[in-house]
Every structure is written in structure tokens, then in C-alpha cells.
Design a protein around this motif. Structure first.
Motif, PDB file in Angstrom:
ATOM      1  N   LEU A   1      -2.726   4.539  -5.735  1.00 50.96           N
ATOM      2  CA  LEU A   1      -1.928   3.315  -5.695  1.00 50.96           C
ATOM      3  C   LEU A   1      -1.710   2.856  -4.256  1.00 50.96           C
ATOM      4  CD1 LEU A   1       0.113   1.279  -7.030  1.00 50.96           C
ATOM      5  CD2 LEU A   1       1.838   3.057  -6.804  1.00 50.96           C
ATOM      6  N   THR A   2      -1.864   1.550  -4.050  1.00 49.76           N
ATOM      7  CA  THR A   2      -1.494   0.962  -2.763  1.00 49.76           C
ATOM      8  C   THR A   2      -0.427  -0.082  -3.052  1.00 49.76           C
ATOM      9  OG1 THR A   2      -3.765   1.177  -2.049  1.00 49.76           O
ATOM     10  CG2 THR A   2      -2.357  -0.222  -0.715  1.00 49.76           C
ATOM     11  N   ILE A   3       0.721   0.068  -2.425  1.00 50.31           N
ATOM     12  CA  ILE A   3       1.764  -0.952  -2.602  1.00 50.31           C
ATOM     13  C   ILE A   3       1.879  -1.722  -1.295  1.00 50.31           C
ATOM     14  CG2 ILE A   3       4.171  -1.408  -3.207  1.00 50.31           C
ATOM     15  CD1 ILE A   3       4.315   1.305  -4.458  1.00 50.31           C
ATOM     16  N   THR A   4       1.875  -3.033  -1.398  1.00 52.13           N
ATOM     17  CA  THR A   4       2.019  -3.865  -0.213  1.00 52.13           C
ATOM     18  C   THR A   4       3.260  -4.729  -0.383  1.00 52.13           C
ATOM     19  OG1 THR A   4      -0.376  -3.965  -0.198  1.00 52.13           O
ATOM     20  CG2 THR A   4       0.776  -5.437   1.304  1.00 52.13           C
ATOM     21  N   ALA A   5       4.066  -4.772   0.659  1.00 52.17           N
ATOM     22  CA  ALA A   5       5.242  -5.645   0.624  1.00 52.17           C
ATOM     23  C   ALA A   5       4.793  -7.030   1.065  1.00 52.17           C
ATOM     24  CB  ALA A   5       6.312  -5.106   1.556  1.00 52.17           C
ATOM     25  N   VAL A   6       5.112  -8.058   0.257  1.00 47.26           N
ATOM     26  CA  VAL A   6       4.723  -9.415   0.622  1.00 47.26           C
ATOM     27  C   VAL A   6       5.852 -10.015   1.456  1.00 47.26           C
ATOM     28  CG1 VAL A   6       4.065 -11.688  -0.227  1.00 47.26           C
ATOM     29  CG2 VAL A   6       3.421  -9.636  -1.507  1.00 47.26           C
ATOM     30  N   GLN A   7       5.515 -10.343   2.703  1.00 45.84           N
ATOM     31  CA  GLN A   7       6.517 -10.883   3.629  1.00 45.84           C
ATOM     32  C   GLN A   7       6.412 -12.394   3.627  1.00 45.84           C
ATOM     33  OE1 GLN A   7       8.494  -9.096   5.794  1.00 45.84           O
ATOM     34  NE2 GLN A   7       7.602  -7.031   5.768  1.00 45.84           N
ATOM     35  N   ASN A   8       7.551 -13.046   3.630  1.00 46.38           N
ATOM     36  CA  ASN A   8       7.528 -14.488   3.752  1.00 46.38           C
ATOM     37  C   ASN A   8       8.339 -14.849   4.979  1.00 46.38           C
ATOM     38  OD1 ASN A   8       7.136 -17.170   3.119  1.00 46.38           O
ATOM     39  ND2 ASN A   8       7.313 -16.698   0.933  1.00 46.38           N
ATOM     40  N   GLU A   9       7.736 -15.637   5.846  1.00 51.64           N
ATOM     41  CA  GLU A   9       8.400 -15.945   7.108  1.00 51.64           C
ATOM     42  C   GLU A   9       9.821 -16.444   6.866  1.00 51.64           C
ATOM     43  OE1 GLU A   9       6.829 -18.272  10.790  1.00 51.64           O
ATOM     44  OE2 GLU A   9       5.139 -17.522   9.584  1.00 51.64           O
TER      45      GLU A   9
ATOM     46  N   THR B   1       9.520 -10.650  -0.171  1.00 53.20           N
ATOM     47  CA  THR B   1       9.829 -11.410  -1.392  1.00 53.20           C
ATOM     48  C   THR B   1       9.261 -10.742  -2.639  1.00 53.20           C
ATOM     49  OG1 THR B   1       7.824 -12.705  -1.099  1.00 53.20           O
ATOM     50  CG2 THR B   1       9.839 -13.614  -0.165  1.00 53.20           C
ATOM     51  N   HIS B   2       8.139 -10.014  -2.468  1.00 48.95           N
ATOM     52  CA  HIS B   2       7.505  -9.377  -3.618  1.00 48.95           C
ATOM     53  C   HIS B   2       6.883  -8.065  -3.186  1.00 48.95           C
ATOM     54  CE1 HIS B   2       7.295 -13.704  -4.593  1.00 48.95           C
ATOM     55  NE2 HIS B   2       7.487 -13.285  -5.846  1.00 48.95           N
ATOM     56  N   TYR B   3       6.565  -7.269  -4.185  1.00 50.32           N
ATOM     57  CA  TYR B   3       5.714  -6.113  -3.944  1.00 50.32           C
ATOM     58  C   TYR B   3       4.488  -6.235  -4.836  1.00 50.32           C
ATOM     59  CZ  TYR B   3       9.643  -4.041  -1.524  1.00 50.32           C
ATOM     60  OH  TYR B   3      10.643  -3.804  -0.651  1.00 50.32           O
ATOM     61  N   VAL B   4       3.339  -5.929  -4.259  1.00 47.50           N
ATOM     62  CA  VAL B   4       2.118  -5.958  -5.055  1.00 47.50           C
ATOM     63  C   VAL B   4       1.540  -4.547  -5.078  1.00 47.50           C
ATOM     64  CG1 VAL B   4      -0.210  -6.889  -5.265  1.00 47.50           C
ATOM     65  CG2 VAL B   4       1.634  -8.331  -4.412  1.00 47.50           C
ATOM     66  N   GLY B   5       1.375  -4.049  -6.279  1.00 45.47           N
ATOM     67  CA  GLY B   5       0.782  -2.716  -6.438  1.00 45.47           C
ATOM     68  C   GLY B   5      -0.644  -2.872  -6.928  1.00 45.47           C
ATOM     69  N   ASN B   6      -1.548  -2.145  -6.300  1.00 50.66           N
ATOM     70  CA  ASN B   6      -2.964  -2.222  -6.654  1.00 50.66           C
ATOM     71  C   ASN B   6      -3.416  -0.786  -6.896  1.00 50.66           C
ATOM     72  OD1 ASN B   6      -5.829  -2.252  -6.363  1.00 50.66           O
ATOM     73  ND2 ASN B   6      -5.625  -4.237  -5.352  1.00 50.66           N
TER      74      ASN B   6
END
Ligand code: C2E
Ligand code: CA
Ligand code: CA
Length: 756
Positions: A286-294, A299-304
């Protein structure tokens, strides 16, 4: 462009001309008296007036023209702005697609000067693959006269491409034909956006499961692969917390570490166990990436993730093969070493003692040889199970190899005595659990074990520990088996002795510290027919060291090869010396050969070389082999024995009766002699078992047409028993201990005095 004049415009102009004429006539009538006197006054008056009027009329007209011209210039400028500099390209084409007009923007878009555009086909500027689009579009326009739109790629003069939208319409051209009007938009940007979107959409529906959550871990979106892997469809998951996937296999710390990495680095990658809808637990990478919004932060996390259960399983299978014993499923030697290393460092942290127990199944070899390997295997499996059942979950029970098991007890106590007591209690408990008979495929078997224990502390090395436990086990066996021994300081001394011995042994050859002793072998008439060469180490400090104290070590270190060669050379040179004396010329020498020596690929050649170099009669050389040599590699043994036999060398089977003793194998070997092991001779007459074994060996030897010799004959009674049962050769203290050469030679002179 100037508009066409309408009817009302025409009327206006007429009215204006009349007004002009009126104004002109008025002006002329005022100047009338000054006109020509040659013409009749009326005529000239009329002419003048008419001229005047014309003149004024012209002036007025000129003025209007100037005004109109100025307006036209303005119009032209507006036209330039609107047409030439429009944000889109304009073309006028013939119905065949030839460019008649092109605005400035289109030349910029195409990167091509107007001169290179005009009178050329528009298709010249369209990517080859897209020309059909253009063609069909034009055809449709011409047939329907309805405006058309198409998208295609155009090519600039520098070869670069861009996406264009062509809006085309049709118009009469004033020459009775039709022109095509084209509006060209550059839509490259839009196309790119579209393709980015479709790439994103395709990526989202990839092979990998994808899951999008909000910052609180509520699932917002999942893809098809997610459903395929987990069995959850989107209705099951959307709006639910991510924890519905939890397997329960990871502890709190695992998730804490994951979140702290994610918060610090914006990304976490690892292997994680999750649960499918059907309850099955699976492994994912699993790779989790935190979605940053300026400005907004995360704002979100995306798990792949991908399902790696299969990889994990084959990994586990490989791990099992590499680290576990196939027969008992216990950790093997390699894993044990890892665990012991861990235990040592754990002891260093905690200050607690651990313990290492070596467990050996007594007389396992006999069971294995008499009942076959499959029965032996059954016992090993059962023993493994009983050992496992009697230790704590955290302790390790491993199989070291053969019938040897190892138990590692971790973190017993900070008190040495307490730790020792605990280890001892366990050892005793293990011995007791073996007392219940084993059922081996219907065979009731009573099994006993010997246990050697060594305490584990932070200062130990793994080699120390193994050596200590091994030595303790050896002591337990030496004390009659079915017992338990601790490694103690006495043993420590012995260990240190062995280590010192090893380095001294290395020097012994070059320092010429080895001696050969000879022990007579006597026939039933009391004649010495041969002698066994037995090595001694004349140590500068320790005095005479017996072979039992160093041969094993020499075998372990490989030094036995040099030593064996020395023995062979010395024995041969002794034979050579005896050759010339009548009472020794027929004397044979028996030389002990260790497995390691015999296994050398060039062993036969070595012996041949020594025989040749010494010039002896090979018939006088007897090699004593042990059963272990034969078992190791039957084929190789027979081959080498036969090769050596060709020279005239003879063979004796040493320690006979303690090994596999299989008649089938024995018959294949070119042996001349069987040597009954001392352990059987020890208790005869008197012990029924030994009497029987001794008798059997003698009968067997004769059946195979071999001589039989008994070793370790110490008493007359033994000799009598042996003789009565057909054994005709003896070796032992009854006749003589092994002697240095000078003493042997003296002994030989006295042989006639020996008991017959
Ligand atoms: P082995 O080949 O079984 O040798 C017989 C051993 O029994 C000898 O011990 C001998 O001294 C001892 N012995 C003989 N008669 C009696 C007796 O009546 N009573 C008692 N109690 N013992 C008796 P040794 O010389 O200490 O040798 C021990 C072992 O060392 C030998 O056992 C043999 O396996 C090995 N060994 C000795 N010399 C050599 C050698 O040159 N090469 C190799 N590879 N091994 C050797
Ligand atoms: Ca021997
Ligand atoms: Ca022997």
C-alpha cells in the motif's frame, strides 16, 4: 466595409443634390453682372451661371468625397482589427479547398506567411492522418450547405502540430460559384486537458486498488480494482470509515507509525494485512499519499495498493524451506543461529540470563539402522512434538540436524542460579515427557534423551554457546546417557584447552611431535602376526597425548590429512626397516584411516606414491576402515578399496558391530578382516547380549570368508570365550598396550613367552 446604398439612401442623395444645386444657383445670381460681354447677355449669363453652378457643385462634391474617404480609412482600420487580428483564423476557400483569403491570425497560427498560404490547398497544412476528416467535412458542407465543425491536427511550417477546430460555412462568391468560409480555433490546450482527464480516469481504473478518503478516513471513492481485490463494492464502502478494512493483524503502534510517517512526509508505503468482505485476510502493498491543497493543507488521502498475498505466500514458502526443518517443521540450524544471536542481544538489554539446551536422542542410530529411516523419522517427529509441547510459546525449539534438537530459553532471570534452576527444571521435564512410550507405526518404543545445558549471557558469542552446550551434552552422554549436564567452569577449562590444542596441533607436524606406537595383534598360537599403528602426540608440556584427545579436532580442522600422510609414511618406512630382519620381515602393520582422508579424490594415488617411495611390499599394509566411511559413499568406497587391493593392500573393518552392520553391504566390500569392537568384548563372558553379538559377528565373518579379530582383549576369560567361538586373532592389554617402537621390538623378542 461600406454598406450598399438602399433606396432611402438614394432619395437622400437626390435631395442633397437638389439642395446643393439651389445653393449654387443662389451664389451665381449674386455675381451675375461681372460675367462676359461677348455673348448675348442672356446666353452668356446662362452659361456662366451654369458653369458656376457646376464648379460649386464639384467643390461640394469633392468635400463630400474627402469626408467619405476619411470614413473609409476608419472603416478599413476597423476591418483590419476585426478581420486580420481576430482571435481566430479566417480562411476563404474555393470549393476545392484552395485558400483565397487568410487573415493575419491564421498565418500566425500556422506559422506561415500569407504568400505561402494563398493559392495553396488547405490540406497542405493538415496532418496527413487527419486529412480525411477535412475532406469529409468539406464534402458534407458542399452537399448540405449546412455549417460543419471538425477537429483535426494542423501542421505549422516548422513541422510542429497543433489541434484545430474548423468551423466551415458556405457562401456565394459573386461569380456564380460558392466559396467556403472557415473559422479556425487553436484547441490544443483543451485537447490536452481532455487527455489529462482521460489519463487520470484510466489511471484511476488501473490494476491497483485505489481508495480516496477525506481527512477523517471516511471513504469517498474507490475504483473497480478495489472492489475486485476486497470484494466490497462502492455502496459497501462509500461514506464508511476506512477501518472496515482492518484485519486486526497489526497493533496500535503499527498504525501510529504509519500516521506519523504520513504526516511528516506526506507519504507512507508498506505491506499491510487487510480483510476482504468475505472475512479473508490478505496482504497488500500500500502507498498512501496525502493530497495537499495550497492554503488548505491536507484535503484527502489516496491509497493505492496491490494484492501481494500470493507473493507473500510464496515468500513464506521460501522462508519455510530456508529456515525450517522439513521433517519436523521446527526452526533449522540457520534460524536457530538467528534466534540465538537475538537472544544474546536481548540478554544484553535486559540483563537476564537465557539458556541453550542441546537434546540428543539416545541410541537413535540403532533404531534408524535396525528399523529403517521411516521409523526413525516418525520418532524424530514425535520427539519434536513433545519438546514443543513442553516449552513456553516464546521459547524456540529447533532441530540442529540428525537426532539433535536445540531449545533456546529466552530471558529466564537476572539471577544466574535462578535461571540455571529454571533451565534444569525444564530439562528434567523434557526427559520425563519422553518416558511415555512412543508408538511408531505400531512399534512401541522407549526413548531416552540426553540433555546438555549452557546458560546464555550477554558476553557469549554464538560459537561459545554452541560449543558449551555441545560439550555439556557430550558429558551427559558420557555419563551413561538419559541424563542432563550443565556446562560448568570445569568444562570451560576443557573448552579452552581444546582451543589451545587446536593452535598447538598446527605446529605438531613441523615440530615433529607425533610418534607412532604399535600394538601387537596375536593369533591363537600366541604369535604376533601384525601390529596396529596408533598415533601419539608427544606434547612439549602435556607429555604423551592420546589420539582420542586430538584426532577428532584434527578431523574438524582438516589437519588429519597431513597427519594421516605422516602416519602412512612412518608406518611404511617401519615396514621397510623390518624387511631385512627374519623375525619381523613378515610382520604386517594396520593403519587407521579416517573418513576425511579416505574421501580425498586422490587418496589412492597418495597411497600408491607412498608405497612406491618407500619400496615396501604392499601385502604387509592393512588399512582399518570404519563403517562410517562405507555408509557415507558406498560406491566411492568400493571403487577405492578395489583400486588399493590391486596393489596388494588388505582391509580390516574396524569397530565392527557399532555401525550399520548390514550384511548386504558388507558382502560387497573387498574386506579381509572384521574387527569386533571393544565394547562387545568388554562384557564377555557374562553379558548375554554381548556374547550373542560377538558370536554372530564371528559366524558372519566366517560366512563371508573373512578373518575375525577381537580388540580390547584384557582377560584370559575373554580370550577363551572368543577362541571357543571361533575367533582366532586378538589384540588388547592382555598381550600388550600400544608400545613405542623400541619397546615393541623388545616385546617381539619375548613373544614365545606369551600365553598360547
Ligand atoms: P581404535 O582404532 O579402535 O584403536 C584401538 C584403541 O583401543 C587404541 O586406543 C588402543 O590403545 C586401545 N586399546 C587396545 N587394546 C586395549 C585394551 O585391552 N583395553 C583398553 N581399554 N584399550 C585398548 P588409542 O591408541 O588411544 O586410539 C584411539 C583411537 O584413535 C583409535 O581407536 C583410532 O580410532 C584413533 N587413532 C589412533 N591412531 C590413529 C591414526 O594414526 N590415524 C587415525 N585416523 N586414527 C587413529
Ligand atoms: Ca583401529
Ligand atoms: Ca577399534
Amino acid at each position: 466595409m461600406k454598406r450598399k446604398k438602399s433606396k432611402s439612401d438614394l432619395k437622400n442623395a437626390e435631395v442633397q443634390a437638389q439642395i446643393l444645386r439651389g445653393q449654387a444657383e443662389l451664389l451665381v445670381s449674386k455675381d451675375a453682372p461681372s460675367l462676359s460681354k461677348d455673348l448675348s447677355p442672356e446666353t452668356s449669363q446662362d452659361l456662366l451661371q451654369e458653369l458656376h453652378i457646376h464648379q460649386i457643385e464639384l467643390e461640394l462634391q469633392n468635400e463630400e468625397l474627402l469626408q467619405q474617404k476619411a470614413e473609409l480609412t476608419k472603416e478599413k482600420e476597423r476591418y483590419f482589427d476585426l478581420y486580420e487580428l481576430a482571435p481566430v483564423g479566417y480562411f476563404t476557400l474555393t470549393d476545392e479547398g484552395k485558400i483565397l483569403q487568410a487573415n493575419l491570425t491564421s498565418t500566425i497560427l500556422l506559422g506561415t506567411p500569407k504568400s505561402a498560404l494563398l493559392h495553396h490547398l488547405i490540406s497542405n497544412f493538415i496532418l496527413h492522418e487527419d486529412q480525411d476528416i477535412c475532406y469529409h467535412n468539406r464534402k458534407k458542407l458542399l452537399s448540405t450547405h449546412l455549417p460543419q465543425t471538425c477537429e483535426l491536427r494542423m501542421v505549422k511550417s516548422d513541422g510542429s502540430q497543433f489541434w484545430a477546430q474548423l468551423d466551415s460555412s458556405i457562401a456565394k462568391n459573386g461569380k456564380g460559384g460558392m466559396d467556403l468560409r472557415i473559422v479556425l480555433h487553436d484547441i490544443t490546450q483543451r485537447k490536452k486537458g481532455e487527455s489529462d482527464l482521460s489519463v487520470a480516469a484510466i489511471a484511476f481504473e488501473s490494476q491497483n486498488g485505489i481508495i480516496v478518503t477525506d481527512t477523517k478516513g471516511i471513504i469517498l471513492r474507490t475504483n473497480q480494482a478495489f472492489s475486485r481485490i476486497t470484494g466490497f463494492n462502492s455502496e459497501d464502502t462509500i461514506g464508511k470509515p476506512i477501518t472496515i478494512l482492518k484485519s486486526g493483524r497489526h497493533n496500535k503502534q503499527f498504525y501510529e507509525r504509519m500516521w506519523s510517517t504520513l504526516n511528516a512526509q506526506g507519504r507512507w508505503q508498506g505491506e499491510i494485512w487487510n480483510r476482504r468482505k468475505n472475512g479473508e485476510i490478505y496482504a497488500e502493498l500500500l502507498t498512501i499519499t496525502a493530497v495537499q491543497n495550497e492554503g488548505l493543507g491536507v484535503t484527502h488521502y489516496v491509497g493505492n495498493f496491490s494484492d501481494i498475498t500470493e507473493d507473500k505466500e510464496s515468500e513464506a514458502a521460501i522462508h519455510r524451506l530456508a529456515y525450517y526443518d522439513a521433517l519436523t517443521s521446527l526452526p533449522n540450524r540457520r534460524l536457530l543461529q538467528d534466534r540465538i544471536t537475538q537472544a544474546i542481544s536481548s540478554s544484553a538489554r535486559s540483563g537476564e540470563y537465557g539458556a541453550l539446551l542441546f537434546v540428543d536422542v539416545d541410541h537413535f542410530k540403532i533404531l534408524n539402522d535396525t528399523r529403517g529411516h521411516s521409523v526413525g523419522d516418525l520418532l524424530l517427529m514425535d520427539v519434536a512434538q513433545r519438546l514443543r509441547a513442553n516449552v513456553r510459546q516464546s521459547d524456540t525449539v529447533g532441530r540442529q540436524g540428525g537426532d539433535e534438537f536445540v531449545i533456546l530459553l529466552d530471558n529466564l532471570s537476572c539471577e544466574m542460579n535462578e535461571a540455571a534452576t529454571m533451565a534444569q527444571q525444564l530439562g528434567e521435564k523434557l526427559r520425563e515427557t519422553m518416558e511415555k512410550p512412543f508408538n511408531l507405526n505400531g512399534l512401541e518404543y522407549h526413548c531416552k534423551i540426553s540433555v546438555g545445558i549452557s546458560l546464555l549471557t550477554k558476553d557469549d558469542t554464538i560459537e561459545d554457546l554452541l560449543r558449551q552446550a555441545d560439550l555439556a551434552l557430550y558429558k551427559a552422554k558420557d555419563a551413561g546417557r538419559n541424563t542432563l549436564r550443565f556446562f560448568d567452569p570445569e568444562m570451560q577449562k576443557e573448552l579452552e584447552f581444546r582451543i589451545a590444542l587446536e593452535s598447538e596441533l598446527n605446529l605438531a607436524i613441523s615440530e615433529k611431535q607425533f610418534r607412532l606406537y604399535y600394538q601387537p595383534q596375536v593369533d591363537s598360537k600366541g604369535n604376533v602376526k601384525s601390529v596396529e599403528a596408533l598415533i601419539r602426540w608427544s606434547h612439549p608440556r602435556r607429555g604423551i597425548v592420546a589420539p582420542d584427545d586430538f584426532i577428532h579436532l584434527a578431523e574438524e580442522t582438516g589437519l588429519i590429512l597431513t597427519i594421516g600422510k605422516w602416519v602412512m609414511e612412518t608406518a611404511c618406512s617401519q615396514l621397510k626397516q623390518w624387511e631385512t630382519h627374519p623375525h619381523t620381515s613378515a610382520l604386517k602393520i594396520a593403519v587407521n584411516v579416517s573418513a576425511k582422508e579416505f574421501r580425498q579424490s586422490d587418496y589412492v594415488a597418495q597411497v600408491e606414491r607412498i608405497i612406491k617411495a618407500s619400496g615396501i611390499n604392499p601385502m604387509l599394509l592393512k588399512l582399518e576402515l570404519t563403517e562410517s566411511i562405507v555408509i557415507e559413499n558406498m560406491e566411492d568406497t568400493i571403487e577405492k578399496m578395489n583400486a588399493l587391493k590391486q596393489f596388494g593392500i588388505t582391509f580390516s573393518m574396524d569397530d565392527f558391530g557399532t555401525g550399520f552392520s548390514s550384511l548386504a553391504y558388507l558382502a560387497q566390500l573387498p574386506l579381509t578382516q572384521l574387527k569386533i569392537d571393544k565394547s562387545f568384548v568388554d562384557n564377555i563372558p557374562g553379558t548375554k547380549n554381548n556374547e550373542m553379538i560377538t558370536r554372530t559377528i564371528i559366524t558372519m565373518g566366517h560366512g563371508l570368508e573373512m578373518h575375525v579379530i577381537a580388540e580390547g582383549v584384557e582377560t584370559q576369560a575373554q580370550r577363551e570365550f572368543l577362541k571357543a567361538n571361533g575367533c582366532t586373532a586378538y589384540q588388547g592389554y592382555l598381550y600388550s598396550r600400544p608400545l613405542p617402537i623400541t619397546e615393541l621390538e623388545e616385546f617381539l623378542k619375548r613373544t614365545s613367552l606369551l600365553p598360547a
